[in-house]
Design an enzyme around this catalytic site. Structure first.
Site, mmCIF file in Angstrom:
data_model
loop_
_atom_site.group_PDB
_atom_site.id
_atom_site.type_symbol
_atom_site.label_atom_id
_atom_site.label_comp_id
_atom_site.label_asym_id
_atom_site.label_seq_id
_atom_site.Cartn_x
_atom_site.Cartn_y
_atom_site.Cartn_z
ATOM 1 N N ASN A 153 0.803 -1.234 0.000
ATOM 2 C CA ASN A 153 0.000 0.000 0.000
ATOM 3 C C ASN A 153 0.835 1.283 0.000
ATOM 4 O O ASN A 153 0.476 2.264 -0.645
ATOM 5 C CB ASN A 153 -1.016 -0.016 1.153
ATOM 6 C CG ASN A 153 -0.375 -0.127 2.499
ATOM 7 O OD1 ASN A 153 0.698 -0.700 2.649
ATOM 8 N ND2 ASN A 153 -1.018 0.439 3.497
ATOM 9 N N GLU A 252 3.733 -4.691 12.407
ATOM 10 C CA GLU A 252 2.763 -3.607 12.227
ATOM 11 C C GLU A 252 1.661 -4.188 11.340
ATOM 12 O O GLU A 252 1.870 -4.429 10.148
ATOM 13 C CB GLU A 252 3.443 -2.394 11.602
ATOM 14 C CG GLU A 252 4.554 -1.861 12.514
ATOM 15 C CD GLU A 252 5.264 -0.609 12.004
ATOM 16 O OE1 GLU A 252 5.283 -0.371 10.784
ATOM 17 O OE2 GLU A 252 5.789 0.143 12.839
ATOM 18 N N CYS A 286 -3.336 1.450 6.474
ATOM 19 C CA CYS A 286 -3.740 0.683 7.662
ATOM 20 C C CYS A 286 -4.434 1.572 8.688
ATOM 21 O O CYS A 286 -5.180 1.091 9.522
ATOM 22 C CB CYS A 286 -2.512 0.035 8.281
ATOM 23 S SG CYS A 286 -1.236 1.233 8.696
ATOM 24 N N GLU A 465 7.568 0.828 16.703
ATOM 25 C CA GLU A 465 8.716 1.395 15.995
ATOM 26 C C GLU A 465 8.543 2.910 16.023
ATOM 27 O O GLU A 465 7.571 3.433 16.538
ATOM 28 C CB GLU A 465 8.818 0.815 14.576
ATOM 29 C CG GLU A 465 9.081 -0.704 14.605
ATOM 30 C CD GLU A 465 9.587 -1.303 13.304
ATOM 31 O OE1 GLU A 465 10.433 -0.684 12.642
ATOM 32 O OE2 GLU A 465 9.126 -2.406 12.953
HETATM 33 P P1 NAD Z 1 0.109 -9.239 3.335
HETATM 34 O O1 NAD Z 1 0.183 -9.687 4.741
HETATM 35 O O2 NAD Z 1 -0.708 -10.027 2.384
HETATM 36 O O3 NAD Z 1 1.569 -9.204 2.682
HETATM 37 C C1 NAD Z 1 2.612 -8.442 3.245
HETATM 38 C C2 NAD Z 1 3.939 -9.067 2.879
HETATM 39 O O4 NAD Z 1 4.070 -10.332 3.497
HETATM 40 C C3 NAD Z 1 4.142 -9.301 1.386
HETATM 41 O O5 NAD Z 1 5.470 -8.970 1.059
HETATM 42 C C4 NAD Z 1 3.902 -10.791 1.254
HETATM 43 O O6 NAD Z 1 4.543 -11.385 0.162
HETATM 44 C C5 NAD Z 1 4.482 -11.303 2.553
HETATM 45 N N1 NAD Z 1 3.985 -12.591 3.024
HETATM 46 C C6 NAD Z 1 2.750 -13.126 2.869
HETATM 47 N N2 NAD Z 1 2.671 -14.327 3.482
HETATM 48 C C7 NAD Z 1 3.893 -14.570 4.036
HETATM 49 C C8 NAD Z 1 4.439 -15.645 4.798
HETATM 50 N N3 NAD Z 1 3.716 -16.723 5.128
HETATM 51 N N4 NAD Z 1 5.730 -15.550 5.197
HETATM 52 C C9 NAD Z 1 6.477 -14.472 4.887
HETATM 53 N N5 NAD Z 1 6.014 -13.444 4.164
HETATM 54 C C10 NAD Z 1 4.737 -13.472 3.744
HETATM 55 O O7 NAD Z 1 -0.344 -7.726 3.398
HETATM 56 P P2 NAD Z 1 -0.751 -6.779 2.178
HETATM 57 O O8 NAD Z 1 -2.034 -7.295 1.629
HETATM 58 O O9 NAD Z 1 0.429 -6.637 1.299
HETATM 59 O O10 NAD Z 1 -0.975 -5.370 2.906
HETATM 60 C C11 NAD Z 1 -2.198 -4.954 3.432
HETATM 61 C C12 NAD Z 1 -2.285 -5.246 4.920
HETATM 62 O O11 NAD Z 1 -1.197 -4.640 5.593
HETATM 63 C C13 NAD Z 1 -3.524 -4.678 5.596
HETATM 64 O O12 NAD Z 1 -3.993 -5.619 6.539
HETATM 65 C C14 NAD Z 1 -3.004 -3.443 6.326
HETATM 66 O O13 NAD Z 1 -3.774 -3.025 7.425
HETATM 67 C C15 NAD Z 1 -1.652 -3.905 6.741
HETATM 68 N N6 NAD Z 1 -0.768 -2.759 6.976
HETATM 69 C C16 NAD Z 1 -0.431 -2.437 8.272
HETATM 70 C C17 NAD Z 1 0.395 -1.331 8.525
HETATM 71 C C18 NAD Z 1 0.785 -0.912 9.923
HETATM 72 O O14 NAD Z 1 1.679 -0.071 10.051
HETATM 73 N N7 NAD Z 1 0.171 -1.431 10.977
HETATM 74 C C19 NAD Z 1 0.886 -0.583 7.464
HETATM 75 C C20 NAD Z 1 0.512 -0.941 6.163
HETATM 76 C C21 NAD Z 1 -0.309 -2.047 5.941
HETATM 77 C C1 6OH Z 2 -0.196 1.964 6.982
HETATM 78 O O1 6OH Z 2 -0.656 1.704 5.897
HETATM 79 C C2 6OH Z 2 0.531 3.163 7.260
HETATM 80 C C3 6OH Z 2 1.596 3.119 8.071
HETATM 81 C C4 6OH Z 2 2.308 4.294 8.325
HETATM 82 C C5 6OH Z 2 3.502 4.286 8.919
HETATM 83 O O2 6OH Z 2 4.127 3.181 9.281
HETATM 84 C C6 6OH Z 2 4.180 5.505 9.214
HETATM 85 O O3 6OH Z 2 5.288 5.409 9.750
HETATM 86 O O4 6OH Z 2 3.668 6.598 8.952
#
Ligand code: NAD
Ligand code: 6OH
Length: 484
Positions: A153, A252, A286, A465
């Site tokens: 994202n 995260e 997120c 972090e």
């Molecule tokens: P995802 O979990 O599908 O994938 C994230 C990464 O993990 C990718 O690089 C993927 O290839 C890898 N991955 C998937 N399965 C794995 C495994 N079993 N072992 C190792 N690596 C693996 O997430 P996404 O769909 O790419 O992103 C969207 C999600 O991320 C949403 O749930 C969003 O809320 C969350 N997000 C959280 C934050 C935060 O800071 N808390 C920030 C951005 C996105």
């Molecule tokens: C999630 O999609 C956004 C995360 C944002 C950060 O980790 C940041 O440092 O602003």
């Protein structure tokens, strides 16, 4: 066709297997990406380990900081290249990548360079039973090789959010960007070279999660720590994998964030703020607010004003500077979001705005667009109110009392972010302190100071972090006790 390669020990490395990189705005393939098998992941980890024994392992914090500033300068010098790569991979509007993603990547390197130069550590003068004393002090060492796994994202922003402090602390890294957005991680490798980061300190392996580069990296015995941003379920899978070798993790994860709008808010500011919080980056942040609670006395007026905002979001080509929202990341993710749009109707929602796929009458119809969408009328127990959708969608519900609003906002297994909209200062503090969320914004949203703790409670993550929290995660602190 462009080929995006792995980057191992300072060299671009191909493999026998490739997968397609798709532009979400038009659904066309823009590059082939080389997938790292387990032997390439192993080579990347070994290269990282080797770099720690070389020049990089002997640099002081001041010199590492100097190189991090240089990386920031290179990113800025190649600003348009980074923006173009991010826009092509994600479909996000060029205005957004220029305002948010790429400037934040440079800022990530600068802030952690600043911090490592000035970071102190605790020391204690300890009284001993014989009436004498001892001195305790801690020294900061790198963890070693850090595995970094990131989502699609905010690809460069979230990658550099982890790479910068890891390098500031003297680690070497192997990064596995999302398979949906591989370009900027490999582009960053060029910036590393230009900034004089020695070979092997920054490595990129491309691929998927299970039985691919992601899993190979997390299960590698020579990786000392894993930091991950992505879905909560993926975090759970990674935790299982790393448990075998007891690595430190920083997660995260997802959110189902609430916004609370009180009747004493600055109405225009709240409508604009919630519209951003719901629809920025096509709802794929997120921190986005998917649950909006509005005090009953202003509920109808607020819903009407938010509807106007949703309907005026300018969808279009990411390359048009006037575009405000691009597509979702993939056909698969659009199917997920549309399944929630259908579910909301089945669960009895009233559709206030959107709820469908837009039609452009041009090549964007092959892209993965959805309309910004607002629902009302769902039960708090509805799946659409409980589960993270990760699209440009929010449900708006009325509340009567502050107590009720706090209860509804906190009724979630997640705990990432919240926002509160009020002009009553005391109420702002009072409600903010009751939120079960890693970060609560009052009269703003996604306003970031990179020195602050960032992370989530519950299903939203493990650890924090940001600022010193990052430096402490990416360091091994050794305490030394000297009898005086
Ligand atoms: P995802 O979990 O599908 O994938 C994230 C990464 O993990 C990718 O690089 C993927 O290839 C890898 N991955 C998937 N399965 C794995 C495994 N079993 N072992 C190792 N690596 C693996 O997430 P996404 O769909 O790419 O992103 C969207 C999600 O991320 C949403 O749930 C969003 O809320 C969350 N997000 C959280 C934050 C935060 O800071 N808390 C920030 C951005 C996105
Ligand atoms: C999630 O999609 C956004 C995360 C944002 C950060 O980790 C940041 O440092 O602003």
């Amino acid at each position: 066709m462009k080929v995006i390669q792995n980057y191992i020990d300072g060299k671009l490395v191909g493999s026998g297997r490739e997968f397609a990189d798709v532009n979400p705005a038009e659904g066309n393939i823009i590059a082939q990406v080389t997938e790292a098998d387990s032997s390439l992941v192993d080579a990347a980890v070994q290269a990282a380990r080797k770099s720690l024994r070389g020049e990089w392992g002997h640099l002081g914090a001041q010199e590492r900081a100097a190189r991090l500033y240089k990386i920031a300068e290179v990113i800025e010098a190649r600003f348009d290249t980074f923006v173009a790569a991010e826009v092509a991979d994600t479909g996000k509007p060029i205005s957004l990548a220029s305002r948010l993603d790429v400037p934040r990547a440079a800022a990530n390197f600068r802030v952690f360079a600043d911090m490592i130069k000035t970071a102190g550590l605790e020391s204690f003068q300890t009284e001993t039973p014989d009436g004498k004393s001892a001195l305790n002090y801690a020294v900061r060492k790198p963890l070693g090789v850090v595995g970094i796994i990131t989502p699609w994202n905010l690809p460069l922003l979230l990658l550099t959010w982890k790479v910068a402090p890891a390098l500031a602390c003297g680690n070497a890294v192997v990064v596995k960007p999302s398979e949906e957005t591989p370009a900027t991680a490999t582009l960053l490798a060029e910036a590393m070279q230009q900034a004089g980061i020695p070979d092997g300190v920054y490595n990129v392996v491309h691929g998927f999660g299970p039985k691919s580069a992601g899993e190979f990296l997390t299960q590698h015995p020579d990786v000392n720590a894993v930091t991950f941003t992505g879905e909560s379920q993926t975090g759970a899978a990674i935790m299982k994998t790393v448990a075998a070798s007891v690595k430190p993790v920083s997660f995260e994860l997802g959110g189902k964030n609430a916004a609370i709008v009180f009747e004493d808010c600055d109405f225009e500011a709240a409508v604009t703020g919630i519209s951003e919080a719901a629809f920025l980056n096509t709802g794929q942040v997120c921190l986005c607010a998917e649950r909006v609670y509005v005090q009953r006395s202003i509920f109808d007026r607020f819903v009407e004003a938010l509807k106007q905002k949703a309907e005026s979001v300018r969808l279009g080509s990411p390359l048009d500077p006037a575009t405000e929202a691009g597509p979702l990341i993939s056909a698969k993710h659009r199917e997920k979001v549309l399944s929630y749009y259908r579910l909301a109707r089945d669960e009895g929602a009233t559709v206030i705005a959107g709820g469908d796929v837009p039609r452009f009458g041009n090549s964007l119809d092959q892209g993965f667009y959805v309309q910004p969408t607002i629902y009302t009328g769902l039960q708090e127990s509805a799946r659409c109110v409980k589960e993270e959708i990760f699209g440009p969608v929010c449900h708006v519900a009325p509340f009567d009392t502050e107590e009720e609003a706090v209860k509804m906002a906190n009724d979630t297994k997640y705990g990432l972010a919240a926002s509160i909209w009020t002009t009553n200062l005391k109420r702002g503090h009072r409600v903010a302190q009751q939120m079960n969320a890693g970060i609560t914004w009052v009269n703003c949203w996604f306003l970031r100071d990179l020195r602050t703790p960032f992370g989530g409670a519950g299903l939203s993550g493990i650890g924090r972090e940001g600022g010193m929290h990052s430096l402490n995660f990416y360091s091994e602190l050794n305490n030394i006790c000297i009898r005086l």
